[in-house]
Design an enzyme around this catalytic site. Structure first.
Site, PDB file in Angstrom:
ATOM      1  N   GLU A   1      -9.278  -4.871  -4.574  1.00 23.39           N
ATOM      2  CA  GLU A   1      -8.680  -3.857  -3.706  1.00 23.39           C
ATOM      3  C   GLU A   1      -9.740  -2.987  -3.032  1.00 23.39           C
ATOM      4  OE1 GLU A   1      -5.571  -3.528  -2.938  1.00 23.39           O
ATOM      5  OE2 GLU A   1      -4.302  -4.228  -4.579  1.00 23.39           O
TER       6      GLU A   1
ATOM      7  N   SER B   1       0.845  -1.199   0.000  1.00 21.28           N
ATOM      8  CA  SER B   1       0.000   0.000   0.000  1.00 21.28           C
ATOM      9  C   SER B   1       0.882   1.250   0.000  1.00 21.28           C
ATOM     10  CB  SER B   1      -0.972  -0.047   1.179  1.00 21.28           C
ATOM     11  OG  SER B   1      -2.011   0.889   1.020  1.00 21.28           O
TER      12      SER B   1
ATOM     13  N   HIS C   1      -7.779  -5.551  -0.352  1.00 21.60           N
ATOM     14  CA  HIS C   1      -6.537  -4.858  -0.023  1.00 21.60           C
ATOM     15  C   HIS C   1      -5.925  -5.402   1.262  1.00 21.60           C
ATOM     16  CE1 HIS C   1      -3.843  -1.438  -0.438  1.00 21.60           C
ATOM     17  NE2 HIS C   1      -4.026  -1.119   0.834  1.00 21.60           N
TER      18      HIS C   1
END
Length: 502
Positions: free
Chosen positions: A318, A194, A410
């Protein structure tokens, strides 16, 4: 070989802790505390100490909202401006030769996170791969990613890109000291997820990082996060106003205000910007023309980024995590339309590529791809012209995540990467089934990541990415290789970039 947990670094001796399988050192300072006159300054050298410094417990996380430093169900790490520390984990067994080094940069939107999270310990990676794992803290939010340099003075200047500079300082510490912990300073792989994955790309684009790492892994980067110096100045002025200061009083206010007062003012301003301009994100590296001459995507495309082997990829779903728990991305049709500049032509392309759009499920998928996959494809294309590049997509979603409507969302890739399937978190991950699949996916991640760290290439079954074939490893149960997956979606996103801050 590390025979003792008392290690002599360039700054002094640190004492770690010996476990059954690994040796650990926690919260070793890699830069001076950025407090007092060093607030908003580039990281400065550590002041050496005499005697033995105990490095068996975590100290503080970087300044952030308390919830971001959660390290357990009811446990929170203290936060402080004095948090420029790193951790080292090494196998407890002797090694005949220096071990490869993996340096992990945590995520959290450049606003939250800590290297003290148990997930990031790296113990399983260290043992399985016979490697040394380093994790680090860096300045976040107001103190790491807001460019207040306009308000500095000749006597007390303020610097830009402080979080990125911190990461560089940690890598300089690794180069100087890691051999004493059994690591090879000439074989360093940086990896992150990330915002940490974006930091990896930022370091690729930072000239001063040359030679400090030799391979890079970027997991779910919001790759085109970067703002111009002009955008950064405008945002900093809004933050100063939220602090209750004027341009004339900003310097003194920033030097003397309480850390939490500054943090709260910046957090409020971030919230305003994200609501006003979906798709824009103001807290990220600044293209200042000096420390960071170009945005990561642009530097990679033109070939001025460091030409080291790169693994880069994203997760299939995600956006679902953000739509459910952190509603900050353009995961609705209205917000995505705004992020696209209200371009009917662009939105029509997206609608054609995402069946069901603008219904919520399709909009969430599109919003996640907009933020993570779309700019990652640009990095794959650009870097593959200049250095070996390996692309992946993570599709594995055990039944529990499917039932929850999250899918391969995610950050779920961190569970197999760090090999924590047998932990309470890992067991919850597969509570409704999928244990065998998780073991297989863990093997895929770790075997490829460790081969890459050791040699600069993953397993032979993973072909390099080229623009001609766009070979992509689909990590699932079973794992497979696809060429140009989701081609229609890739073409639909061409030419789309994050909006300029106003």
């Amino acid at each position: 070989m590390v025979a003792t947990t008392d290690i002599a670094t360039a700054d002094g001796v640190v004492r770690g802790r010996r476990g059954r399988r690994v040796l650990r050192w926690r919260s070793i300072p890699y830069a001076a505390p950025p407090i007092g006159d060093l607030r908003f300054r580039a990281p400065q050298p550590v002041r050496p100490w005499s005697g033995v410094r105990t490095a068996t417990e975590f100290t503080s996380a970087a300044m952030q909202h308390r919830s971001g430093a959660r390290i357990g169900p009811r446990a929170y790490q203290p936060t402080s401006e004095d948090a420029l520390t790193l951790n080292v984990t090494a196998p407890a067994t002797a090694a005949a030769n220096p071990r490869p080094v993996l340096v992990f940069i945590h995520g959290g939107g450049y606003l939250i996170g800590t290297s003290a999270l148990g997930l990031y310990s790296g113990a399983r990676l260290a043992v399985r791969g016979d490697v040394v794992v380093v994790s680090l803290n860096y300045r976040l939010g107001a103190f790491g990613y807001v460019d207040f340099s306009e308000f500095g003075t000749a006597e007390h200047p303020f610097d830009s890109n402080l979080g990125l500079r911190d990461q560089l300082a940690a890598l300089e510490w690794v180069r100087t000291n890691i051999a004493a912990f059994g690591g090879d300073p000439d074989n360093v792989t940086i990896f992150g997820e990330s915002a940490g994955a974006h930091a990896v790309l930022g370091l690729l684009a930072t000239p001063a990082a040359k030679g400090l790492f030799h391979r890079a892994i970027s997991q779910s980067p919001p790759a085109d996060w970067a703002i111009s110096a002009e955008e950064a100045r405008g945002f900093a002025r809004r933050c100063v106003a939220a602090l209750g200061a004027t341009p004339d009083t900003a310097h003194d206010a920033l030097r003397t205000a309480g850390a939490n007062d500054i943090r709260r003012a910046v957090d409020r301003t971030i919230g305003q910007v994200v609501r006003e301009q979906p798709g824009a994100f103001p807290v990220c590296p600044v293209v200042d023309g000096d420390f960071l001459p170009l945005s990561p995507v642009d530097a990679i495309a033109e070939g001025s980024a460091h030409r080291v082997p790169l693994i880069i990829g994203t997760n299939r779903d995600e956006g679902t995590l953000f739509a459910r728990f952190a509603d900050e991305l353009p995961t609705t049709a209205d917000r995505l339309r705004s992020a696209l500049g209200n371009s009917t032509e662009a939105e029509s392309r997206i609608a054609a590529a995402y069946p069901g759009y603008p219904q919520p499920k399709a909009a969430v998928r599109a919003g996640g791809d907009y933020t993570f996959w779309r700019p990652s494809v640009a990095v794959m294309e650009g870097h593959s012209r200049h250095a070996p590049t390996y692309a992946y997509r993570y599709d594995f979603a055990p039944r529990a995540l499917q039932l929850a409507g999250l899918g391969a969302t995610h950050a779920t890739d961190l569970i197999p990467v760090f090999g924590i399937g047998d932990s309470p978190v890992g067991r919850a991950f597969t509570a409704a089934g999928g244990r065998r699949g998780l073991r297989a996916v863990t093997d895929q991640f770790q075997d490829n990541w460790l081969a890459f760290a050791r040699t600069g290439a993953p397993l032979p079954s993973w072909p390099a990415y080229t623009e001609a074939r766009r070979s992509t490893l689909i990590i699932d149960y079973p794992t497979r290789v696809e060429h140009d997956p989701d081609r229609a979606k890739r073409l639909a996103w061409q030419g789309v970039r994050v909006p300029t801050l106003t």
